[in-house]
Write a protein that holds these residues in place. Structure first.
Motif, PDB file in Angstrom:
ATOM      1  N   ALA A 196       0.854  -1.173   0.000  1.00 30.89           N
ATOM      2  CA  ALA A 196       0.000   0.000   0.000  1.00 30.89           C
ATOM      3  C   ALA A 196       0.900   1.237   0.000  1.00 30.89           C
ATOM      4  O   ALA A 196       2.003   1.208   0.554  1.00 30.89           O
ATOM      5  CB  ALA A 196      -0.906   0.004   1.219  1.00 30.89           C
ATOM      6  N   VAL A 197       0.443   2.298  -0.630  1.00 38.39           N
ATOM      7  CA  VAL A 197       1.228   3.531  -0.719  1.00 38.39           C
ATOM      8  C   VAL A 197       0.349   4.711  -0.327  1.00 38.39           C
ATOM      9  O   VAL A 197      -0.734   4.896  -0.897  1.00 38.39           O
ATOM     10  CB  VAL A 197       1.788   3.761  -2.138  1.00 38.39           C
ATOM     11  CG1 VAL A 197       2.595   5.056  -2.194  1.00 38.39           C
ATOM     12  CG2 VAL A 197       2.631   2.578  -2.589  1.00 38.39           C
ATOM     13  N   ALA A 198       0.795   5.491   0.639  1.00 39.26           N
ATOM     14  CA  ALA A 198       0.152   6.764   0.991  1.00 39.26           C
ATOM     15  C   ALA A 198       1.124   7.861   0.609  1.00 39.26           C
ATOM     16  O   ALA A 198       2.130   8.067   1.289  1.00 39.26           O
ATOM     17  CB  ALA A 198      -0.191   6.817   2.475  1.00 39.26           C
ATOM     18  N   HIS A 244      -3.210  15.754  -3.305  1.00 40.00           N
ATOM     19  CA  HIS A 244      -4.519  15.111  -3.455  1.00 40.00           C
ATOM     20  C   HIS A 244      -4.682  13.913  -2.517  1.00 40.00           C
ATOM     21  O   HIS A 244      -5.674  13.190  -2.621  1.00 40.00           O
ATOM     22  CB  HIS A 244      -4.706  14.663  -4.907  1.00 40.00           C
ATOM     23  CG  HIS A 244      -4.488  15.757  -5.910  1.00 40.00           C
ATOM     24  ND1 HIS A 244      -5.355  16.813  -6.072  1.00 40.00           N
ATOM     25  CD2 HIS A 244      -3.466  15.969  -6.789  1.00 40.00           C
ATOM     26  CE1 HIS A 244      -4.896  17.620  -7.000  1.00 40.00           C
ATOM     27  NE2 HIS A 244      -3.759  17.143  -7.458  1.00 40.00           N
ATOM     28  N   ASP A 245      -3.727  13.698  -1.617  1.00 40.04           N
ATOM     29  CA  ASP A 245      -3.736  12.530  -0.729  1.00 40.04           C
ATOM     30  C   ASP A 245      -3.902  11.231  -1.528  1.00 40.04           C
ATOM     31  O   ASP A 245      -4.649  10.324  -1.148  1.00 40.04           O
ATOM     32  CB  ASP A 245      -4.840  12.631   0.327  1.00 40.04           C
ATOM     33  CG  ASP A 245      -4.399  13.446   1.531  1.00 40.04           C
ATOM     34  OD1 ASP A 245      -3.195  13.413   1.856  1.00 40.04           O
ATOM     35  OD2 ASP A 245      -5.248  14.122   2.143  1.00 40.04           O
ATOM     36  N   THR A 246      -3.181  11.131  -2.630  1.00 39.36           N
ATOM     37  CA  THR A 246      -3.264   9.944  -3.482  1.00 39.36           C
ATOM     38  C   THR A 246      -2.773   8.712  -2.733  1.00 39.36           C
ATOM     39  O   THR A 246      -1.723   8.753  -2.081  1.00 39.36           O
ATOM     40  CB  THR A 246      -2.402  10.139  -4.744  1.00 39.36           C
ATOM     41  OG1 THR A 246      -2.796  11.344  -5.396  1.00 39.36           O
ATOM     42  CG2 THR A 246      -2.544   8.958  -5.691  1.00 39.36           C
ATOM     43  N   GLU A 247      -3.542   7.637  -2.840  1.00 44.97           N
ATOM     44  CA  GLU A 247      -3.171   6.373  -2.206  1.00 44.97           C
ATOM     45  C   GLU A 247      -3.373   5.224  -3.190  1.00 44.97           C
ATOM     46  O   GLU A 247      -4.233   5.288  -4.070  1.00 44.97           O
ATOM     47  CB  GLU A 247      -4.007   6.127  -0.947  1.00 44.97           C
ATOM     48  CG  GLU A 247      -3.772   7.155   0.145  1.00 44.97           C
ATOM     49  CD  GLU A 247      -4.583   6.881   1.401  1.00 44.97           C
ATOM     50  OE1 GLU A 247      -5.113   5.751   1.549  1.00 44.97           O
ATOM     51  OE2 GLU A 247      -4.699   7.792   2.248  1.00 44.97           O
ATOM     52  N   TYR A 248      -2.573   4.190  -3.024  1.00 42.83           N
ATOM     53  CA  TYR A 248      -2.698   2.972  -3.816  1.00 42.83           C
ATOM     54  C   TYR A 248      -2.776   1.789  -2.865  1.00 42.83           C
ATOM     55  O   TYR A 248      -1.920   1.637  -1.991  1.00 42.83           O
ATOM     56  CB  TYR A 248      -1.501   2.808  -4.747  1.00 42.83           C
ATOM     57  CG  TYR A 248      -1.266   3.993  -5.656  1.00 42.83           C
ATOM     58  CD1 TYR A 248      -2.122   4.266  -6.718  1.00 42.83           C
ATOM     59  CD2 TYR A 248      -0.192   4.855  -5.436  1.00 42.83           C
ATOM     60  CE1 TYR A 248      -1.914   5.360  -7.544  1.00 42.83           C
ATOM     61  CE2 TYR A 248       0.025   5.954  -6.248  1.00 42.83           C
ATOM     62  CZ  TYR A 248      -0.836   6.204  -7.303  1.00 42.83           C
ATOM     63  OH  TYR A 248      -0.632   7.291  -8.106  1.00 42.83           O
ATOM     64  N   PRO A 289       0.326   2.871  -9.194  1.00 44.06           N
ATOM     65  CA  PRO A 289      -0.395   1.647  -8.875  1.00 44.06           C
ATOM     66  C   PRO A 289       0.269   0.423  -9.484  1.00 44.06           C
ATOM     67  O   PRO A 289       1.010   0.520 -10.475  1.00 44.06           O
ATOM     68  CB  PRO A 289      -1.767   1.885  -9.505  1.00 44.06           C
ATOM     69  CG  PRO A 289      -1.473   2.776 -10.675  1.00 44.06           C
ATOM     70  CD  PRO A 289      -0.339   3.657 -10.250  1.00 44.06           C
ATOM     71  N   GLY A 290      -0.011  -0.733  -8.888  1.00 44.44           N
ATOM     72  CA  GLY A 290       0.478  -1.990  -9.423  1.00 44.44           C
ATOM     73  C   GLY A 290       1.980  -2.138  -9.311  1.00 44.44           C
ATOM     74  O   GLY A 290       2.665  -1.331  -8.668  1.00 44.44           O
TER      75      GLY A 290
END
Length: 465
Positions: A19-21, A26-30, A47-48
């Protein structure tokens, strides 16, 4: 603009499956993402999995069950206090200072070096990648105390923003510290400029930046405050001090200066977007407006404020007003844990106690400890979020163990759960923690040397007392 990695460091580290914070704008998370580090810079985040055929990959890490975040940024500390933990346990700030100043006035270079190693080791093992220190006690003949801290940070591989502090208002002039613990105004200013000359590196990616930091309104003359602000701006460095920490400080300022701390600071040139202050607990609406208007930053220290019974800072109101806010450990004589990652949870809980269940959420807490701290230190263009072109200061937290595996939201697991083990921490692209252990110092040696110097300080203080 970031410089490309040098040829000597132009290899890649790939972290994927985690997981990535990002803590970007934009507080993008994956939920399942990757981070690619090229030399000392972040090359890509997304992502991925990462591309399979990247050249010059020195290491490919399976991050399954982990969360990648920016490294934590500590915005306020006093390393030397590592040697006086657990004392004056039931005192408020002023009583605590009066009790400990006579001991602190006996520190010397070996003590500060051992204390800095202990303080830094504890923070780095817990995910801090950028640290600051506010050192303001300089006994005569004690040696190169600021240099001792800088040496310790260099050895541990930490990005470091020490501030050259000062005190020139002793008890005979109405201040709190004993007279033998303060400098003259002229000596403090000269030593501060010498520290900038000797150590400050303003370049992109710098591992060492110096700030100017008179201690507090109750230990510093008005002249030193004004002249320090002028010096810092002439030299292009940041300013730091304590402000509005306690009711007693507010009363002190009103009695001595005829105004509250924020108005006093503004009258001496101490508000601005190149300034950050520690604590800022007792702030009126007008004070919050003044900080927002001037861009003045805040180092929020929830555990220390609770330990000393100082009160709860108005952080949610500050954030709504657009004030830059980061987190600080503060000295370990008032926050014995010495860790910043516990401050994420403590900040959230303290503000919910004061303002209800929506006062602060987990992602706001993470932002305080990362991007907010980078803003406060003037380094938001370089660190504080996981974005291509920023410095490779990042942490991979293990969240698949007993304490976290049933919390589906990884950011909530990190903030609300128990302290998460650091599987990997990179500073400037180099590993400083692996599998929860420092790789840049032997933890047992650091602990032993700090204990030896703490006992030595206690003996010297007792003999002098």
């Amino acid at each position: 603009m970031a410089a490309p990695p040098s040829a000597a460091s132009a290899t890649r580290t790939v972290i994927e499956g985690c997981a990535v914070a990002t803590v970007d704008a934009h507080d993008t998370e994956y939920a399942d993402g990757h981070v690619v580090v090229h030399g000392n810079l972040i090359e890509s985040v997304g992502p991925g999995p990462a591309p399979a055929h990247l050249p010059d990959v020195a290491r490919r890490i399976d991050g399954t069950g982990h969360l990648a975040t920016p490294g934590l940024v500590n915005t306020h500390h006093h390393f030397y206090q590592w040697l006086t933990r657990g004392l004056a346990q039931n005192s408020n700030l002023f009583d605590w200072l009066v009790a400990l100043y006579p001991t602190w006035a006996r520190i010397d270079e070996p003590m500060v070096y051992a204390a800095a190693r202990g303080s830094l080791a504890m923070m780095v093992r817990g995910g801090v990648t950028t640290a600051m220190d506010h050192h303001y006690v300089f006994p005569r003949g004690a040696g190169d105390l600021l240099g001792a801290e800088i040496r310790a940070a260099r050895e541990l591989g930490v990005r470091f923003s020490p501030t050259r502090g000062s005190m020139d208002r002793g008890q005979s002039a109405g201040g709190l510290p004993p007279d033998f613990a303060v400098e003259t105004t002229e000596a403090a200013l000269a030593a501060t400029e010498e520290a900038i000359d000797a150590h400050h590196d303003p370049s992109f990616g710098s591992m060492l930046r110096i700030g100017v930091a008179p201690c507090s309104p109750f230990s510093v003359s008005t002249e030193l405050l004004r002249e320090s602000a002028a010096l810092a701006r002439r030299r292009g460095v940041r300013l730091h001090t304590h402000g509005s920490e306690t009711v007693e400080e507010e009363d002190f300022c009103k009695e001595l200066f005829g105004m509250g701390p924020t108005d006093y600071f503004e009258s001496t040139g101490w508000l601005g977007d190149d300034v950050w202050m520690a604590h800022c607990v007792h702030m009126t609406d007008a004070d919050v407006d003044a900080f927002a208007r001037t861009g003045t930053g805040v180092a929020h220290c929830p555990s220390s404020n609770a330990r000393l019974g100082a009160g709860t800072a108005r952080v949610p109101a500050m954030l709504r007003a657009g004030i830059p806010v980061g987190l600080g450990v503060d000295g370990t004589a008032s926050n014995e844990s010495g860790e910043l990652h516990t401050e994420l949870r403590n900040a959230l809980l303290v503000h919910r106690l004061a303002g209800g269940a929506t006062a602060l959420d987990a992602r706001q807490a993470l932002r305080l400890g990362t991007y907010g701290g980078a803003q406060v230190l003037g380094r938001a263009e370089e660190t504080g979020s996981l974005e291509a072109g920023k410095l490779a200061d990042l942490v991979l937290w293990r969240l698949d163990g007993l304490g976290h595996s049933t919390i589906a939201d990884p950011v909530a697991a990190l903030v609300l759960g128990p302290p998460a083990p650091v599987a990997l921490s990179l500073i400037d692209g180099r590993a400083v923690v692996e599998d929860g252990r420092l790789v840049t110092a032997d933890e047992e040696t650091v602990a032993r040397e700090a204990r030896t110097q703490a006992h030595r300080l206690a003996r010297i203080a007792a003999d002098a007392g």
